[in-house]
Enzyme design. Structure first.
Site, PDB file in Angstrom:
ATOM      1  N   SER A  92     -36.090 -16.281  34.158  1.00  0.00           N
ATOM      2  CA  SER A  92     -37.300 -16.346  34.988  1.00  0.00           C
ATOM      3  C   SER A  92     -37.848 -14.973  35.331  1.00  0.00           C
ATOM      4  CB  SER A  92     -36.950 -17.048  36.291  1.00  0.00           C
ATOM      5  OG  SER A  92     -35.968 -16.288  36.977  1.00  0.00           O
ATOM      6  N   GLY A  93     -37.097 -13.933  35.033  1.00  0.00           N
ATOM      7  CA  GLY A  93     -37.483 -12.595  35.464  1.00  0.00           C
ATOM      8  C   GLY A  93     -36.846 -12.211  36.786  1.00  0.00           C
ATOM      9  N   GLY A  94     -36.277 -13.175  37.488  1.00  0.00           N
ATOM     10  CA  GLY A  94     -35.669 -12.894  38.790  1.00  0.00           C
ATOM     11  C   GLY A  94     -34.563 -11.847  38.699  1.00  0.00           C
ATOM     12  N   PHE A  95     -33.678 -12.038  37.711  1.00  0.00           N
ATOM     13  CA  PHE A  95     -32.557 -11.106  37.589  1.00  0.00           C
ATOM     14  C   PHE A  95     -33.061  -9.678  37.339  1.00  0.00           C
ATOM     15  CE2 PHE A  95     -29.381  -8.777  35.137  1.00  0.00           C
ATOM     16  CZ  PHE A  95     -28.315  -8.833  36.012  1.00  0.00           C
ATOM     17  N   ASP A 146     -35.395 -16.902  40.891  1.00  0.00           N
ATOM     18  CA  ASP A 146     -34.402 -16.849  41.968  1.00  0.00           C
ATOM     19  C   ASP A 146     -34.361 -15.450  42.553  1.00  0.00           C
ATOM     20  OD1 ASP A 146     -33.390 -15.764  39.617  1.00  0.00           O
ATOM     21  OD2 ASP A 146     -31.323 -16.339  40.003  1.00  0.00           O
ATOM     22  N   GLN A 188     -27.560 -19.611  44.073  1.00  0.00           N
ATOM     23  CA  GLN A 188     -27.157 -18.289  44.541  1.00  0.00           C
ATOM     24  C   GLN A 188     -26.083 -18.465  45.622  1.00  0.00           C
ATOM     25  OE1 GLN A 188     -27.842 -15.270  43.438  1.00  0.00           O
ATOM     26  NE2 GLN A 188     -29.153 -16.023  41.779  1.00  0.00           N
ATOM     27  N   GLY A 215     -26.151 -15.039  40.150  1.00  0.00           N
ATOM     28  CA  GLY A 215     -25.678 -14.150  41.201  1.00  0.00           C
ATOM     29  C   GLY A 215     -24.182 -13.914  41.200  1.00  0.00           C
ATOM     30  N   ASP A 265     -24.394 -16.338  28.518  1.00  0.00           N
ATOM     31  CA  ASP A 265     -25.088 -15.295  27.771  1.00  0.00           C
ATOM     32  C   ASP A 265     -24.620 -13.957  28.294  1.00  0.00           C
ATOM     33  OD1 ASP A 265     -26.665 -15.670  30.371  1.00  0.00           O
ATOM     34  OD2 ASP A 265     -27.433 -13.791  29.583  1.00  0.00           O
ATOM     35  N   HIS A 334     -20.825  -7.881  13.941  1.00  0.00           N
ATOM     36  CA  HIS A 334     -19.430  -8.243  14.192  1.00  0.00           C
ATOM     37  C   HIS A 334     -19.223  -8.770  15.615  1.00  0.00           C
ATOM     38  CE1 HIS A 334     -15.149  -8.322  14.603  1.00  0.00           C
ATOM     39  NE2 HIS A 334     -15.317  -7.622  15.720  1.00  0.00           N
TER      40      HIS A 334
HETATM   41 ZN   LIG Z   1     -16.212  -8.919  11.878  1.00  0.00          ZN
END
Ligand SMILES: [Zn+2]
Length: 368
Positions: A92-95, A146, A188, A215, A265, A334
């Site tokens: 959302s851009g919040g972070f 958030d 949060q 958070g 992520d 890798h």
């Molecule tokens: Zn590898």
């Protein structure tokens, strides 16, 4: 059972599932590589797909300012723009806004005013705008705006962030979205048991398509982070996907999967690649180290990626020390493959009922 998400198998709290989006199905648990500015740095989309990546992250904050979400909408949306026809999740851009703390001018109940990092000009994010930007990007999964406070913030400020995050989610819930776009809420509350529980209960009442734990992994005590993840995940409904935002070290991934998280992520595999570090079964290797100068072995024994199949550690060390672009590329390939294989292995183990031993064996190998 929801049309969006099905749990196909469980082992303890860990689950293997299937998430359906407008651009295809995602087998979970899933590691999501980060393509901040519309690219997984140094890689061609075909390479990203060949690594086994099922979904990418795009960044609302950065794409808003460069090249602009309206421009991307005019060019047919983010999928077409970056030539990636599999699922995309946009944050959302919040972070970003709240981690670039020095650029914040004002946070109020309506939104947040800040100076963007590109030209310093004043900008403002509101829940409605976060929805609009993500509708323009036409991602498959959009996130709620958030407020992400620092890990060491006072309880009063943490409580403010929880209150605003709920209020903003309530508003964003009614904002228009792209066709078929899923929308996830974010909780949060840091590691404060009462505030985290309050945030979670308030967000769950809004009935989003999926639920994210935000958070955390921002510098708090790691054991406390995992403990919090354990009990928060147990509060989240079983029939919706659960997303832990921002974890990407091998041990951390295994811990959150064990807690029942489906999606995660992190920039770690791509960012560490550009600093010359590799994620391997021997732990994290710094390729700049002189000990690899004559090392003719592969980067990681047993890895099936192109880098490990083709090049020696000695050559990779040379590329990294000379800041050659190929070095960044080969380590990125890798590192992503390493985490995707680790996660795929976890999924198989969950389905086979052997996750506990999979995790134990992996951790023994990672920390000899
Ligand atoms: Zn590898």
């Amino acid at each position: 059972m929801s049309d969006t998400f099905s749990v196909l198998g469980t082992d303890g709290n860990a689950r293997a599932g299937l998430l359906r989006t407008a651009h295809g199905e995602i087998r979970t648990p899933v590691f999501m590589p980060v393509g901040t500015k519309g690219t997984v740095k140094t890689l061609h989309p075909d390479e990203v797909r060949d690594l086994g990546a099922q979904i990418l992250l795009g960044n609302t904050y950065h794409l808003r300012f460069r090249p602009g979400d309206e421009l991307i909408a005019g060019l047919g949306g983010l999928h077409r723009f970056m030539a990636w026809d599999a699922p995309i999740l946009t944050d959302s851009g919040g972070f970003q806004v709240f981690s670039l703390r020095d650029t914040i001018a004002k946070v109020d109940d309506d939104g947040v005013t800040f100076n963007n990092v590109y030209d310093g000009s004043a900008a403002r994010f509101t829940p409605e705008l976060a929805a609009q930007i993500q509708a323009n990007l036409a991602s498959d999964i959009a996130m709620c705006l958030d407020q992400v406070p620092a890990a060491d913030v006072s309880r009063r400020k943490l409580e403010d962030a929880v209150r605003r995050t709920t209020e903003w989610a309530r508003r964003q819930r009614h904002a228009p979205r792209a066709e078929g776009q899923l929308r996830f809420g974010i909780t949060q509350g840091g590691v404060d048991p009462e505030l985290r529980r309050r945030s979670t209960e308030e967000l769950l009442a809004l009935e989003f398509d999926g639920n994210a734990i935000g958070g955390l992994a921002i510098g708090e005590d790691r054991a406390l982070m995992f403990e919090t993840t354990d009990w928060v995940t147990a509060l989240l409904p079983a029939d919706k996907p659960r997303y832990f935002m921002g974890i990407g070290d091998p041990e951390g991934i295994l811990e959150v999967i064990e807690a029942g998280v489906d999606m995660f992520d992190c920039v770690l595999p791509t960012r560490t690649a550009r600093t010359g570090s590799a994620l391997t079964w021997e732990g994290r290797l710094n390729l700049r180290n002189a000990q690899y100068a004559r090392d003719q072995g592969p980067l990681d024994e047993g890895c099936d990626c192109q880098t490990c199949a083709t090049f020696t550690r000695a050559y990779l060390r040379h590329l990294v020390n000379q800041n050659e672009l190929l070095g960044h590329r080969l380590l990125t390939l890798h590192n992503l493959r390493f985490l995707i294989r680790l996660t795929d292995g976890a999924r198989e183990a969950i389905i086979g009922g052997t996750f506990t031993s999979y995790k134990r064996t992996a951790l023994e190998r990672l920390r000899p």
